[in-house]
Design a protein around this motif. Structure first.
Motif, mmCIF file in Angstrom:
data_model
loop_
_atom_site.group_PDB
_atom_site.id
_atom_site.type_symbol
_atom_site.label_atom_id
_atom_site.label_comp_id
_atom_site.label_asym_id
_atom_site.label_seq_id
_atom_site.Cartn_x
_atom_site.Cartn_y
_atom_site.Cartn_z
ATOM 1 N N ILE A 178 -3.529 14.941 9.031
ATOM 2 C CA ILE A 178 -3.647 16.202 9.768
ATOM 3 C C ILE A 178 -3.942 15.932 11.242
ATOM 4 O O ILE A 178 -3.391 16.594 12.137
ATOM 5 N N GLY A 179 -4.800 14.945 11.519
ATOM 6 C CA GLY A 179 -5.068 14.592 12.908
ATOM 7 C C GLY A 179 -3.819 14.132 13.636
ATOM 8 O O GLY A 179 -3.585 14.510 14.796
ATOM 9 N N ASP A 180 -2.997 13.347 12.952
ATOM 10 C CA ASP A 180 -1.748 12.884 13.572
ATOM 11 C C ASP A 180 -0.759 14.036 13.762
ATOM 12 O O ASP A 180 -0.036 14.081 14.769
ATOM 13 N N TYR A 181 -0.711 14.955 12.804
ATOM 14 C CA TYR A 181 0.169 16.113 12.954
ATOM 15 C C TYR A 181 -0.223 16.939 14.172
ATOM 16 O O TYR A 181 0.641 17.415 14.924
ATOM 17 N N LEU A 182 -1.525 17.128 14.365
ATOM 18 C CA LEU A 182 -1.985 17.891 15.519
ATOM 19 C C LEU A 182 -1.637 17.173 16.815
ATOM 20 O O LEU A 182 -1.264 17.807 17.817
ATOM 21 N N ARG A 183 -1.749 15.857 16.819
ATOM 22 C CA ARG A 183 -1.411 15.077 18.014
ATOM 23 C C ARG A 183 0.081 15.134 18.295
ATOM 24 O O ARG A 183 0.514 15.266 19.451
ATOM 25 N N CYS A 184 0.886 15.050 17.247
ATOM 26 C CA CYS A 184 2.341 15.133 17.391
ATOM 27 C C CYS A 184 2.749 16.509 17.916
ATOM 28 O O CYS A 184 3.556 16.626 18.845
ATOM 29 N N GLY A 185 2.197 17.554 17.313
ATOM 30 C CA GLY A 185 2.515 18.916 17.713
ATOM 31 C C GLY A 185 3.753 19.448 17.018
ATOM 32 O O GLY A 185 4.655 18.696 16.653
ATOM 33 N N PRO A 186 3.825 20.767 16.828
ATOM 34 C CA PRO A 186 4.938 21.357 16.082
ATOM 35 C C PRO A 186 6.296 21.212 16.773
ATOM 36 O O PRO A 186 7.327 21.116 16.100
ATOM 37 N N ARG A 187 6.323 21.174 18.103
ATOM 38 C CA ARG A 187 7.626 21.111 18.785
ATOM 39 C C ARG A 187 8.334 19.797 18.486
ATOM 40 O O ARG A 187 9.537 19.786 18.183
ATOM 41 N N TRP A 188 7.616 18.679 18.592
ATOM 42 C CA TRP A 188 8.261 17.392 18.325
ATOM 43 C C TRP A 188 8.571 17.230 16.843
ATOM 44 O O TRP A 188 9.625 16.721 16.456
ATOM 45 N N TYR A 189 7.644 17.666 15.982
ATOM 46 C CA TYR A 189 7.880 17.614 14.538
ATOM 47 C C TYR A 189 9.164 18.366 14.185
ATOM 48 O O TYR A 189 10.035 17.852 13.479
ATOM 49 N N LEU A 190 9.286 19.583 14.679
ATOM 50 C CA LEU A 190 10.456 20.397 14.361
ATOM 51 C C LEU A 190 11.724 19.877 15.024
ATOM 52 O O LEU A 190 12.828 20.116 14.524
ATOM 53 N N ALA A 191 11.574 19.144 16.134
ATOM 54 C CA ALA A 191 12.742 18.541 16.778
ATOM 55 C C ALA A 191 13.300 17.392 15.948
ATOM 56 O O ALA A 191 14.513 17.160 15.912
ATOM 57 N N VAL A 192 12.418 16.664 15.257
ATOM 58 C CA VAL A 192 12.837 15.503 14.460
ATOM 59 C C VAL A 192 13.242 15.908 13.045
ATOM 60 O O VAL A 192 14.106 15.269 12.428
ATOM 61 N N LEU A 193 12.639 16.983 12.521
ATOM 62 C CA LEU A 193 12.849 17.379 11.124
ATOM 63 C C LEU A 193 14.316 17.531 10.720
ATOM 64 O O LEU A 193 14.692 17.070 9.635
ATOM 65 N N PRO A 194 15.188 18.160 11.524
ATOM 66 C CA PRO A 194 16.584 18.303 11.071
ATOM 67 C C PRO A 194 17.273 16.984 10.741
ATOM 68 O O PRO A 194 18.044 16.912 9.775
ATOM 69 N N SER A 195 16.997 15.955 11.519
ATOM 70 C CA SER A 195 17.617 14.661 11.235
ATOM 71 C C SER A 195 17.110 14.089 9.922
ATOM 72 O O SER A 195 17.882 13.520 9.140
ATOM 73 N N MET A 196 15.803 14.244 9.663
ATOM 74 C CA MET A 196 15.255 13.754 8.403
ATOM 75 C C MET A 196 15.899 14.467 7.215
ATOM 76 O O MET A 196 16.276 13.839 6.219
ATOM 77 N N LEU A 197 16.047 15.787 7.314
ATOM 78 C CA LEU A 197 16.614 16.547 6.207
ATOM 79 C C LEU A 197 18.108 16.294 6.032
ATOM 80 O O LEU A 197 18.637 16.406 4.923
#
Length: 253
Positions: free
Chosen positions: A162-181
């Motif tokens: 959870i700490g790493d998710y907060l550091r990453c932030g939703p914008r970068w997470y969501l930017a990378v997610l499509p490629s993973m899926l």
């Protein structure tokens, strides 16, 4: 194993910040070298319990991929291909070849892509909690399974993630997610010549048993291990079981 470059991703514009950060490098040289590759949203911190186990057997290197953990965020979204390419450049800079590449979650996709594009860098693959089964490749289903796993993880593991998710932030997470899926791990494994060891926790709702068993059948030299009672971050919950299995699975000479 065929060596050299093949199927390299098209060149992308480069930038000084677009590189992994080595967060630890420990253990003796001269034997196998283990490269630990984390998943989406997190960092190498959740390998904290696995790394010392592997370091008793060989050089163990942890990295934060661009945009995660300590690594600066690139100016444009990165794909699985991009992450594999920056890892290849890092290994070239370190003068390393034939590593044991240990990926977890999205890190399994990056590890597999690295083995396809730069087979000279990979002696064998260890894929822990591989993502995603075909029916789970939507943001909603992936998010639900991640939430379900959170209820099964240990408090320390959840604090790190959870700490790493907060550091990453939703914008970068969501930017990378499509490629993973969009990534098809099953297609990559059908093309890889090195041994592939798949490991999952028995209580992992993300990398479920049927999916991991199917991947082991697809891989040319695949094997699968289920660690009893463990969730998705199995290498944090059961580091000695996972580390011992990895160290024991040396390929034939």
């Amino acid at each position: 194993m065929t060596t050299g470059h093949r199927d390299a991703a098209p060149a992308r514009r480069t930038e000084p910040a677009a590189r992994p950060v080595v967060t630890f490098d420990e253990g003796p040289a001269g034997g196998e070298t283990y490269l630990l590759v984390h998943g989406i949203g997190v960092s190498s911190r959740y390998f904290e319990r696995l790394a010392p186990v592997l370091a008793a057997h060989g050089r163990t290197i942890g990295v934060d991929l661009p945009g995660f953990g300590r690594a600066p965020r690139p100016s444009h979204p990165y794909t699985v291909d991009d992450f594999a390419a920056v890892l290849a450049r890092l290994l070239d800079e370190l003068g390393l070849r034939r590593c044991v590449v240990v990926g977890h979650s999205m890190g399994t996709q990056v590890a597999a892509r690295l083995a396809v594009t730069r087979p000279d860098l990979v002696a064998r693959l260890v894929l822990i909690g591989p993502v995603m089964a075909p029916r789970d490749r939507t943001p909603l289903r992936a998010g639900w399974r991640l939430l379900l796993d959170t209820l099964r993880e240990r408090p320390r593991s959840n604090r790190i993630v959870i700490g790493d998710y907060l550091r990453c932030g939703p914008r970068w997470y969501l930017a990378v997610l499509p490629s993973m899926l969009a990534h098809r791990l099953e297609s990559e494994l059908a093309r890889i010549d090195v041994p592939v060891q798949l490991i999952r926790g028995e209580r992992d709702p993300i990398a479920r048993g049927g999916w991991v068993a199917a991947l082991a059948r697809i891989a040319r030299r695949g094997s699968a291990l289920t660690v009893p009672g463990a969730p998705h971050v199995v290498m944090h919950a059961r580091p000695h079981a996972v580390g011992s299995a990895i160290a024991a699975a040396r390929p034939e000479e």
